[in-house]
Write a protein that holds these residues in place. Sequence first.
Motif, mmCIF file in Angstrom:
data_model
loop_
_atom_site.group_PDB
_atom_site.id
_atom_site.type_symbol
_atom_site.label_atom_id
_atom_site.label_comp_id
_atom_site.label_asym_id
_atom_site.label_seq_id
_atom_site.Cartn_x
_atom_site.Cartn_y
_atom_site.Cartn_z
ATOM 1 N N LEU A 28 -4.834 -16.228 6.802
ATOM 2 C CA LEU A 28 -5.600 -15.094 7.321
ATOM 3 C C LEU A 28 -4.624 -14.082 7.889
ATOM 4 C CD1 LEU A 28 -8.314 -13.771 8.184
ATOM 5 C CD2 LEU A 28 -8.104 -15.047 10.327
ATOM 6 N N TYR A 29 -4.737 -12.829 7.438
ATOM 7 C CA TYR A 29 -3.870 -11.749 7.906
ATOM 8 C C TYR A 29 -4.699 -10.652 8.573
ATOM 9 C CZ TYR A 29 0.291 -13.371 5.329
ATOM 10 O OH TYR A 29 1.368 -14.085 4.883
ATOM 11 N N VAL A 30 -4.180 -10.124 9.674
ATOM 12 C CA VAL A 30 -4.728 -8.909 10.271
ATOM 13 C C VAL A 30 -3.781 -7.776 9.907
ATOM 14 C CG1 VAL A 30 -3.538 -9.304 12.479
ATOM 15 C CG2 VAL A 30 -5.540 -7.807 12.398
ATOM 16 N N LYS A 31 -4.324 -6.594 9.607
ATOM 17 C CA LYS A 31 -3.481 -5.545 9.053
ATOM 18 C C LYS A 31 -3.907 -4.166 9.530
ATOM 19 C CE LYS A 31 -3.797 -6.258 4.692
ATOM 20 N NZ LYS A 31 -4.057 -6.701 3.306
ATOM 21 N N ALA A 32 -2.951 -3.230 9.512
ATOM 22 C CA ALA A 32 -3.213 -1.838 9.885
ATOM 23 C C ALA A 32 -2.441 -0.922 8.952
ATOM 24 C CB ALA A 32 -2.825 -1.577 11.327
ATOM 25 N N MET A 156 3.892 -6.477 3.637
ATOM 26 C CA MET A 156 3.586 -5.076 3.374
ATOM 27 C C MET A 156 2.670 -5.014 2.161
ATOM 28 S SD MET A 156 6.071 -1.776 2.694
ATOM 29 C CE MET A 156 6.617 -1.712 4.397
ATOM 30 N N ASP A 157 1.594 -4.234 2.280
ATOM 31 C CA ASP A 157 0.579 -4.125 1.231
ATOM 32 C C ASP A 157 0.430 -2.654 0.862
ATOM 33 O OD1 ASP A 157 -1.603 -4.263 -0.414
ATOM 34 O OD2 ASP A 157 -3.017 -4.925 1.122
ATOM 35 N N ILE A 158 0.875 -2.298 -0.347
ATOM 36 C CA ILE A 158 0.779 -0.921 -0.846
ATOM 37 C C ILE A 158 -0.381 -0.875 -1.837
ATOM 38 C CG2 ILE A 158 1.994 0.945 -2.030
ATOM 39 C CD1 ILE A 158 4.621 -0.509 -1.237
ATOM 40 N N PHE A 159 -1.361 0.008 -1.614
ATOM 41 C CA PHE A 159 -2.582 -0.057 -2.414
ATOM 42 C C PHE A 159 -3.209 1.321 -2.626
ATOM 43 C CE2 PHE A 159 -3.905 0.020 1.921
ATOM 44 C CZ PHE A 159 -5.141 0.629 1.948
ATOM 45 N N LEU A 160 -4.066 1.397 -3.635
ATOM 46 C CA LEU A 160 -4.834 2.600 -3.925
ATOM 47 C C LEU A 160 -6.164 2.182 -4.525
ATOM 48 C CD1 LEU A 160 -4.912 5.738 -4.122
ATOM 49 C CD2 LEU A 160 -4.002 5.487 -6.443
ATOM 50 N N GLY A 161 -7.240 2.834 -4.075
ATOM 51 C CA GLY A 161 -8.558 2.494 -4.596
ATOM 52 C C GLY A 161 -9.411 3.723 -4.829
ATOM 53 N N TRP A 194 -16.584 10.877 -9.059
ATOM 54 C CA TRP A 194 -15.525 9.874 -9.138
ATOM 55 C C TRP A 194 -14.336 10.383 -8.332
ATOM 56 C CZ3 TRP A 194 -16.126 5.212 -11.543
ATOM 57 C CH2 TRP A 194 -17.250 5.067 -12.365
ATOM 58 N N ILE A 195 -13.925 9.616 -7.322
ATOM 59 C CA ILE A 195 -12.851 10.065 -6.431
ATOM 60 C C ILE A 195 -11.990 8.887 -5.974
ATOM 61 C CG2 ILE A 195 -14.069 12.088 -5.524
ATOM 62 C CD1 ILE A 195 -14.727 10.393 -3.039
ATOM 63 N N PRO A 196 -10.710 9.139 -5.626
ATOM 64 C CA PRO A 196 -9.941 8.141 -4.876
ATOM 65 C C PRO A 196 -10.407 8.194 -3.416
ATOM 66 C CG PRO A 196 -8.619 10.091 -5.251
ATOM 67 C CD PRO A 196 -9.917 10.325 -5.966
ATOM 68 N N TYR A 197 -10.716 7.071 -2.809
ATOM 69 C CA TYR A 197 -11.240 7.104 -1.442
ATOM 70 C C TYR A 197 -10.558 6.131 -0.487
ATOM 71 C CZ TYR A 197 -14.126 3.137 -3.072
ATOM 72 O OH TYR A 197 -14.565 1.942 -3.597
ATOM 73 N N LYS A 198 -9.537 5.419 -0.934
ATOM 74 C CA LYS A 198 -8.785 4.557 -0.029
ATOM 75 C C LYS A 198 -7.372 4.386 -0.567
ATOM 76 C CE LYS A 198 -9.504 0.179 -0.033
ATOM 77 N NZ LYS A 198 -10.110 -1.125 0.260
ATOM 78 N N GLY A 199 -6.437 4.123 0.350
ATOM 79 C CA GLY A 199 -5.055 3.932 -0.061
ATOM 80 C C GLY A 199 -4.124 3.971 1.133
ATOM 81 N N GLY A 200 -2.886 3.566 0.898
ATOM 82 C CA GLY A 200 -1.902 3.623 1.965
ATOM 83 C C GLY A 200 -0.965 2.429 1.926
ATOM 84 N N ILE A 201 -0.381 2.161 3.091
ATOM 85 C CA ILE A 201 0.567 1.057 3.263
ATOM 86 C C ILE A 201 0.125 0.237 4.476
ATOM 87 C CG2 ILE A 201 2.961 0.402 3.657
ATOM 88 C CD1 ILE A 201 3.768 3.117 2.466
ATOM 89 N N MET A 202 -0.366 -0.951 4.219
ATOM 90 C CA MET A 202 -0.800 -1.848 5.288
ATOM 91 C C MET A 202 0.356 -2.760 5.715
ATOM 92 S SD MET A 202 -4.130 -1.778 6.215
ATOM 93 C CE MET A 202 -5.799 -1.406 5.626
ATOM 94 N N ILE A 203 0.550 -2.850 7.022
ATOM 95 C CA ILE A 203 1.457 -3.844 7.574
ATOM 96 C C ILE A 203 0.587 -5.017 8.049
ATOM 97 C CG2 ILE A 203 3.240 -4.360 9.282
ATOM 98 C CD1 ILE A 203 4.046 -2.306 7.152
ATOM 99 N N SER A 204 0.835 -6.201 7.499
ATOM 100 C CA SER A 204 -0.037 -7.363 7.730
ATOM 101 C C SER A 204 0.678 -8.418 8.553
ATOM 102 C CB SER A 204 -0.456 -7.976 6.386
ATOM 103 O OG SER A 204 -1.024 -7.012 5.527
ATOM 104 N N TYR A 205 -0.055 -8.978 9.524
ATOM 105 C CA TYR A 205 0.492 -10.060 10.358
ATOM 106 C C TYR A 205 -0.310 -11.333 10.137
ATOM 107 C CZ TYR A 205 1.927 -12.769 14.422
ATOM 108 O OH TYR A 205 2.403 -13.764 15.245
ATOM 109 N N LYS A 206 0.373 -12.430 9.861
ATOM 110 C CA LYS A 206 -0.301 -13.694 9.563
ATOM 111 C C LYS A 206 -0.799 -14.355 10.841
ATOM 112 C CE LYS A 206 2.104 -17.212 8.025
ATOM 113 N NZ LYS A 206 2.896 -18.052 7.097
ATOM 114 N N LEU A 207 -2.118 -14.551 10.914
ATOM 115 C CA LEU A 207 -2.715 -15.232 12.056
ATOM 116 C C LEU A 207 -2.698 -16.746 11.855
ATOM 117 C CD1 LEU A 207 -5.801 -12.958 12.770
ATOM 118 C CD2 LEU A 207 -3.600 -12.983 13.943
#
Length: 208
Positions: A28-32, A156-161, A194-207
Amino acid sequence: MKKLFLAFAFSILSFTQAQQQDSTSKKLYVKANAVFLPVGVLNAGLEYQLSKKMTLQGEVFISPWKSFAGKYAQVYMVGADTRYYFTEAFKHWYVGANLSFARYKIQKWNYWKDIPSQFSPESPIYSMEDLYQDGFSFFLGAVIGYQFKLNENLNMDIFLGGGIAQSYYKGFHKYLGVRYDTDPDRTYNQSGEWIPYKGGIMISYKLK
């Protein structure tokens, strides 16, 4: 019969222990989102491992700005991803499906212009930059990303949606407080795009 009962009881005990071991091994990871934090916008989430290659992520996006650079930018969004990792959960490339809901009071990017705007031939003429939208949207789409380990507990989680957005909103004048979208036949404007509506770079910490 006694032997059969003992065998059945042993099977149940073994299955229960296996399930417990399997559940304790799931991460389980918490991320921002590091992209939005510097401008006072929170995009945070929890990602939980469902199986070897599948995870479920819930997240929130909060932009509290009543005015940002003179533009309305209040957005409150919640959503969930189901993600499939090609290698294993939390490692490398993944694809997923997303469902989100947003409540907002914003000025759409194509209204950032000081040009005349008239909703209909019978409507008043206003400056477009004085108009904003107040409403809500549903989103259904896909996400693609790449996640990798920074150290034992950090990823690190790099994503686009993006996908389809169905929006329902009312249009108002910033200073007069009246609706610019005068239409007696409907309460909300409706749009689908139709649009891109989420994306970025999440820093995740393992709980766990």
